[in-house]
Design a protein around this motif. Structure first.
Motif, PDB file in Angstrom:
ATOM      1  N   LEU A 121      -5.213  -9.272   9.722  1.00 38.47           N
ATOM      2  CA  LEU A 121      -5.391  -7.928   9.187  1.00 38.47           C
ATOM      3  C   LEU A 121      -6.588  -7.240   9.838  1.00 38.47           C
ATOM      4  CD1 LEU A 121      -4.380  -5.935   6.957  1.00 38.47           C
ATOM      5  CD2 LEU A 121      -6.070  -6.966   5.449  1.00 38.47           C
ATOM      6  N   HIS A 157     -12.891  -3.664   3.220  1.00 38.23           N
ATOM      7  CA  HIS A 157     -13.436  -4.879   3.837  1.00 38.23           C
ATOM      8  C   HIS A 157     -14.959  -4.836   3.724  1.00 38.23           C
ATOM      9  CE1 HIS A 157     -13.739  -8.246   6.661  1.00 38.23           C
ATOM     10  NE2 HIS A 157     -14.692  -7.565   7.283  1.00 38.23           N
ATOM     11  N   THR A 170       0.831  -1.210   0.000  1.00 37.57           N
ATOM     12  CA  THR A 170       0.000   0.000   0.000  1.00 37.57           C
ATOM     13  C   THR A 170       0.863   1.257   0.000  1.00 37.57           C
ATOM     14  OG1 THR A 170      -0.119   0.155   2.416  1.00 37.57           O
ATOM     15  CG2 THR A 170      -1.759  -1.229   1.325  1.00 37.57           C
ATOM     16  N   ILE A 191      -7.486  -0.201   3.067  1.00 34.91           N
ATOM     17  CA  ILE A 191      -8.107  -1.514   3.239  1.00 34.91           C
ATOM     18  C   ILE A 191      -9.589  -1.397   2.885  1.00 34.91           C
ATOM     19  CG2 ILE A 191      -8.549  -3.420   4.819  1.00 34.91           C
ATOM     20  CD1 ILE A 191      -6.310  -2.251   6.606  1.00 34.91           C
ATOM     21  N   LEU A 230      -6.379  -5.164   0.103  1.00 30.69           N
ATOM     22  CA  LEU A 230      -5.388  -4.118   0.349  1.00 30.69           C
ATOM     23  C   LEU A 230      -5.155  -3.406  -0.974  1.00 30.69           C
ATOM     24  CD1 LEU A 230      -2.927  -6.223   2.513  1.00 30.69           C
ATOM     25  CD2 LEU A 230      -4.329  -4.329   3.323  1.00 30.69           C
ATOM     26  N   SER A 264      -2.162   3.117   5.049  1.00 28.19           N
ATOM     27  CA  SER A 264      -2.645   1.879   4.448  1.00 28.19           C
ATOM     28  C   SER A 264      -4.087   2.029   3.992  1.00 28.19           C
ATOM     29  CB  SER A 264      -2.525   0.721   5.441  1.00 28.19           C
ATOM     30  OG  SER A 264      -3.173   1.040   6.654  1.00 28.19           O
ATOM     31  N   THR A 313     -11.763  -8.893   1.505  1.00 24.01           N
ATOM     32  CA  THR A 313     -10.817  -7.992   2.156  1.00 24.01           C
ATOM     33  C   THR A 313      -9.703  -7.700   1.163  1.00 24.01           C
ATOM     34  OG1 THR A 313     -11.284  -8.975   4.319  1.00 24.01           O
ATOM     35  CG2 THR A 313      -9.313  -7.590   4.127  1.00 24.01           C
TER      36      THR A 313
END
Length: 699
Positions: A649, A609, A469, A607, A620, A605, A618
């Motif tokens: 995670l 989800h 990321t 993410i 990245l 980062s 999920t």
């Protein structure tokens, strides 16, 4: 009550979006709040203060520059002109409120607190006779020879003023000469070269048991009579001009892109003026003169009680002694999934490895690259570079790999804002050595972060990949929270190879098994998943959305989130910076919670989800929830396929941030933020405690 929309029905237009510029200012208020927290070490508080100044510089250089340009081009008095003026004025009010707090924190709080910690920033009146003598000697020997003073008259027009450079505007009275009558006052501009340090540390013998510092602007101001002995000083104004710094390069001809970029870099410092900062004591007469000179409206003027070049005060942090006034050093842990002294290729054959920076070390990525350079069985190394820095072990290793005869391909993003010159220099060096250097796809920035190593093993080829990321910048891996994945999964690595092939052959869409790329599929995939979440919510099934991003500004993605929320899905958005979706609006976003975490490390980062019934996704990603990321950049998102890693995670990078009641802020429906309530600790500090000492145990 939330609005439940029938399947396929769009949200009412227009969406209730917040103002993006004001949302960015709200983010900077949250950063500024860190400078006001007495629990933070005082030098770290000063660092947060300078970060706000640096952020505001970029805000004007990039975000406000187009508005100022449009205002100049609009017909005076037209509806367009009036609307632009109103919008700029509204933002200017927000900036002034922020600056008022920032200056107060610097002048009243931090300087006092620094003094209590025996760290003094001495103005001229604070300096004793010996200190003044030392300052004068430094001025005469090291500063005066580099200063340039230009008198302004019909023969000598106002000199060029570079972006963010410090200048003094002086109103001077020539001293009366014997036998001559009185002379009229004259104006002069004094340029302070960028090469001069903005902070000087006094010798220990003159500091009286403290760490004592003086600002360059104070040194120059105190010695103007030495610099201009033939004049009486009537008025002295420090000013700093911010200009449009966006580069406009036609990149459809790839062979000339670097040349075109380098030619523009020379003129970047002289783009259209956007903002004028002056010290608070500047007279109306001189401020009007400066505004007229730079063709700026009154709303572009900002008076500073603190130094006008406050961002450069960060130099004090490097000059100060390491002490308790900084954060306690933290050493990132070596990954528990890897044996430190064993070759990584063999270890990655057995398992995927997730690296959570800065809590875990970036060293395994460097070690993998070092092994690839030295390993005679490694045939090829391919890597994207967005921001690596001027001093980069990663790029040094790639240069070494070329010299060792490896086939090396590096995709540089030459248009990475404010890193253009550094990237261009590295690209030229690698190209000279014989590497294949690519600049991505015309009209799009290559923002994905990926590394692919091809190795001959027995009678076949095996690939090893790293995707992340965050950037391949060793320094920022200790300052930013990012997540990377090391893998040798065949299909995953084949997808990474397909991405590199697509960058070599613009116009060819990569055929991917697991990875999702922008601009081809990322928007479509996220919206499709959000629709599935929405359908499950309407049916009463499990429906959950948790996004962790740097920014959420794309209208289409926001609409998809709201459709899911209004159908009954629970939505949590952890957005560090600007979020244009207002939470808690009755009938619109009742089920949406937006929070921002501002702590010791920069949250970086991304993410995605989502839960729809029994299905869980999920991802990245290198991409934020912004139109430029989804439509105008080459980005990458990848699923966390391993259940154990996915749970880790969720437990590390999402749940603690949803509970954080120390570094977290909750968004109000009007777009303002308040400190989160609760008793849970800082997510970042909890992760530091979790990983502390792991590297020692594993060594």
């Amino acid at each position: 009550m939330a609005i439940n929309l029938p399947a396929g029905e769009a949200l009412p237009a227009p969406l209730p979006l917040l103002n993006r510029e004001l949302a960015i200012l709200e983010f900077n208020r949250r950063v500024l709040a860190q400078a006001m927290l007495t629990c933070n070490p005082v030098l770290e508080r000063l660092r947060y203060l300078t970060i706000v100044s640096a952020n505001l510089d970029e805000f004007f250089e990039v975000r406000m520059a187009p508005y100022m340009g449009a205002l100049r081009a609009a017909v005076p008095g037209s509806p367009e002109s009036q609307a632009l003026k109103a919008g700029i004025h509204r933002v200017a009010q927000g900036v002034r409120a922020l600056l008022e707090t920032q200056c107060r924190v610097y002048c009243d709080d931090l300087r006092t607190e620094l003094g209590l910690k025996k760290i003094a920033i001495l103005s001229h009146v604070d300096r004793d006779t010996a200190q003044q003598a030392w300052v004068k000697q430094v001025f005469l020997k090291e500063i005066k020879p580099l200063l340039t003073t230009t008198l302004i008259d019909p023969r000598r027009p106002f000199p060029k003023v570079a972006n963010k450079s410090l200048h003094f505007l002086l109103r001077l009275q020539p001293k009366k000469k014997k036998g001559s009558g009185p002379s009229s006052p004259v104006m002069a501009v004094l340029k302070i070269p960028r090469a001069l340090p903005r902070v000087l540390r006094l010798p220990g013998k003159l500091s009286h048991g403290r760490q004592a510092f003086v600002l360059l602007s104070s040194v120059v101001r105190a010695n103007l009579s030495v610099l201009l002995p033939d004049y009486h000083l009537l008025e002295c104004v420090q000013f700093r001009l911010t200009r449009d710094s966006e580069l406009w390069v036609q990149d459809d001809d790839q062979t000339d892109l670097r040349l075109a970029l380098n030619s523009q870099l020379h003129t970047r410092h002289f783009g259209q003026p956007v903002r004028l900062e002056v010290n608070a004591q500047c007279s109306v007469q001189l401020s009007r003169m400066l505004l007229q000179e730079f063709d700026l409206p009154p709303c572009a003027l900002y008076r500073m009680e603190a130094p006008v070049n406050l961002v450069r005060v960060q130099e004090l942090l490097d000059l100060a002694d390491p002490s308790k006034q900084r954060y306690k050093p933290y050493e990132p842990a070596w990954s528990k999934a890897l044996q430190r002294k064993q070759p990584l290729f063999a270890q990655l054959d057995r398992r995927d490895v997730l690296l959570h920076h800065p809590f875990e070390s970036f060293e395994p990525v460097l070690q993998l690259l070092r092994e690839a350079v030295e390993d005679k069985h490694v045939l090829q190394i391919q890597q994207t570079i967005y921001r690596a820095g001027a001093h980069s072990e990663v790029l040094d290793l790639l240069c070494k790999a070329v010299r060792r005869g490896k086939d090396v391909t590096v995709v540089f993003e030459l248009m990475a804002r404010f890193d253009e010159a550094v990237n261009s220099a590295w690209a030229e060096q690698l190209e000279r050595l014989g590497a294949q250097v690519l600049y991505g796809i015309a009209g799009m920035k290559t923002h994905c972060k990926m590394l692919l190593i091809t190795r001959r093993e027995q009678a076949s080829l095996r690939r090893y990949a790293h995707v992340s990321t965050g950037n391949y910048n060793v320094k920022t891996t200790r300052l930013y929270t990012d997540i990377g994945l090391l893998t040798s999964q065949t299909e995953f690595c084949a997808d990474v190879q397909a991405m590199f092939d697509a960058l070599r052959q613009p116009g060819v869409s990569p055929q991917l098994h697991h990875l999702i790329n922008a601009p081809n599929a990322l928007r479509r995939t996220l919206l499709a998943h959000l629709d599935e979440v929405r359908e499950q919510a309407l049916q009463g099934g499990a429906a959950r959305v948790v996004f962790k991003l740097n920014a959420l500004t794309d209208e289409g993605l926001i609409a998809g989130i709201l459709r899911a929320a209004q159908a009954g899905a629970r939505v949590d958005l952890i957005v560090r910076g600007a979020c244009l979706l207002p939470s808690g609006l009755p009938g619109v976003s009742d089920r949406v919670r937006v929070r921002s975490v501002i702590g010791r490390y920069l949250e970086h980062s991304r993410i995605y989800h989502l839960v729809a019934g029994e299905r869980v996704w999920t991802y990245l990603s290198s991409a934020d929830g912004m139109s430029r990321n989804l439509d105008r950049r080459v980005e990458l998102a990848w699923p966390v396929l391993d259940n154990e890693l996915r749970q880790r995670l969720y437990d590390e990078a999402l749940i603690p941030y949803l509970l954080d009641a120390q570094d977290a802020w909750e968004q109000n429906p009007d777009g303002s933020y308040q400190v989160a309530d609760g008793a849970y600790p800082s997510a970042q500090q909890a992760l530091m405690r979790k990983y502390a000492g792991t590297s020692r145990k594993e060594s």
